[in-house]
Write an enzyme that holds these catalytic residues in place. Structure first.
Site, PDB file in Angstrom:
ATOM      1  N   ASP A  71       3.704   1.524   6.622  1.00 41.45           N
ATOM      2  CA  ASP A  71       2.357   0.992   6.847  1.00 41.45           C
ATOM      3  C   ASP A  71       2.328  -0.491   6.552  1.00 41.45           C
ATOM      4  O   ASP A  71       2.644  -0.919   5.461  1.00 41.45           O
ATOM      5  CB  ASP A  71       1.366   1.703   5.918  1.00 41.45           C
ATOM      6  N   ASN A 108       1.826   6.718   3.549  1.00 45.25           N
ATOM      7  CA  ASN A 108       2.327   5.566   4.339  1.00 45.25           C
ATOM      8  C   ASN A 108       3.833   5.530   4.393  1.00 45.25           C
ATOM      9  O   ASN A 108       4.420   4.501   4.696  1.00 45.25           O
ATOM     10  CB  ASN A 108       1.831   4.249   3.709  1.00 45.25           C
ATOM     11  N   THR A 157      -7.889   5.818  -2.023  1.00 47.39           N
ATOM     12  CA  THR A 157      -7.786   6.472  -3.320  1.00 47.39           C
ATOM     13  C   THR A 157      -7.420   5.434  -4.383  1.00 47.39           C
ATOM     14  O   THR A 157      -6.713   4.473  -4.115  1.00 47.39           O
ATOM     15  CB  THR A 157      -6.707   7.573  -3.296  1.00 47.39           C
ATOM     16  N   ASP A 203       0.845  -1.202   0.000  1.00 46.86           N
ATOM     17  CA  ASP A 203       0.000   0.000   0.000  1.00 46.86           C
ATOM     18  C   ASP A 203       0.878   1.249   0.000  1.00 46.86           C
ATOM     19  O   ASP A 203       0.725   2.143   0.827  1.00 46.86           O
ATOM     20  CB  ASP A 203      -0.897  -0.030   1.252  1.00 46.86           C
TER      21      ASP A 203
END
Ligand SMILES: CS(=O)(=O)NCc1cccc(-c2cn3c(Cl)cnc3c(Nc3ccc(N4CCOCC4)cc3)n2)c1
Length: 272
Positions: A154, A141, A172, A136
């Site tokens: 993250d 992050n 998003t 991700d």
């Protein structure tokens, strides 16, 4: 290990300022009293995790993150829990959030964009070597270390700052590759992270995501690889690098090795 986590207890930490808060809890700047060691304490609320039916997910993310050690990945030192909370003892990233830096500066000069892109590519190459993927990756992050180096932070049980973020909370689309927006089913192949590296580098160079548009249009643009053109001021090597990552066919995307050996990266970072 169990012995170490047996010994750790919240009372052994002096709690400092909150760094961020989110879905499962908060992050605090803390000092381990005995050693004086400064670190970040991520506090996850067990009841909240149960409500989100995320126990297995959090356990797996702790298992994954605790086995990673690479300069571009936020350090995971230890974890412990009490009856209500799970505590993760993490490296303190003194530079704060990449997201804020990018918003404040607007966009980065090519030398900085190349250095950051190389650091993320090296961290992703390491993750893939450990069969961990799709972390991700987006500016929200990624944290910045004491010496300005990037830290992928993250690992699924992420916390999000107060609502000063983009609509990332609803996820998003900007960072998803064609094979994921089209199929609908999350089909992770390693090449997903190469696409994401391209989106991230584009955003370093321009301050915007390459396919940013209305949600419906963004999906269409991604499926067609129809990115907004990079400004004329961007060097041709930088353009070539980004275009070699944002390739519709996953098998034709630049590998991390090739990315780290690309003329644009070598020019700004020297051979690695
Ligand atoms: C609104 S905010 O910027 O205060 N908080 C946003 C936010 C949300 C979620 C997680 C974090 C976070 C997590 N961290 C972990 Cl995990 C390790 N180090 C940090 C870490 N480090 C960090 C270091 C410095 C700063 N400052 C620097 C001075 O300017 C204000 C922000 C923020 C975060 N932050 C920060």
């Amino acid at each position: 290990d169990r012995a170490a986590s047996q010994r750790l207890h919240l009372s052994q930490f002096e709690i400092g300022r909150p760094l961020g808060k989110g879905k499962f809890g908060r992050v605090y700047l803390v000092r381990h009293r005995e050693s004086g060691f400064i670190c970040a304490l991520k506090v996850l609320d067990k009841a909240q995790i149960a409500r989100e039916k995320a126990e297995v997910h959090v356990r797996r993310e702790i298992e994954v993150h605790s086995n990673l050690r690479q300069p571009g990945i936020l350090g995971f030192y230890n974890w412990f829990h009490d009856e209500r909370r799970i505590f993760l003892v993490l490296e303190y990233a003194a530079g704060g959030e990449l997201y804020r830096l990018l918003r404040r500066e607007g966009r980065f000069p090519e030398k900085r964009a190349a250095r950051y892109s190389a650091q993320v590519a090296a961290a992703l190459r390491y993750l893939h070597s450990k069969h961990v993927m799709h972390r991700d990756i987006k500016p929200e992050n990624i944290l910045i270390g004491l010496y300005g180096e990037l830290k992928l932070a993250d690992f699924g049980y992420s916390v999000h700052a107060p609502s000063n973020r983009r609509g990332t909370l609803c996820g998003t689309l900007d960072y998803l590759p064609p094979e994921m927006v089209a199929a609908g089913r999350k089909k992770y192949s390693g090449a997903v992270d190469q696409w994401t590296l391209g989106v991230l580098t584009y955003e370093f160079l321009t301050g915007e995501a390459p396919f940013e548009d209305s949600p419906a249009m963004t999906t269409r643009r991604i499926e067609r690889g129809d990115m907004k053109p990079l400004p004329a001021s961007i060097s041709k090597e930088a353009k070539h690098y980004v275009h070699s990552l944002l390739v519709l066919d996953p098998s034709k995307r630049l590998s991390f090795d090739d990315a780290l050996a690309h003329p644009w990266i070598v020019k700004h970072c020297g051979p690695r």
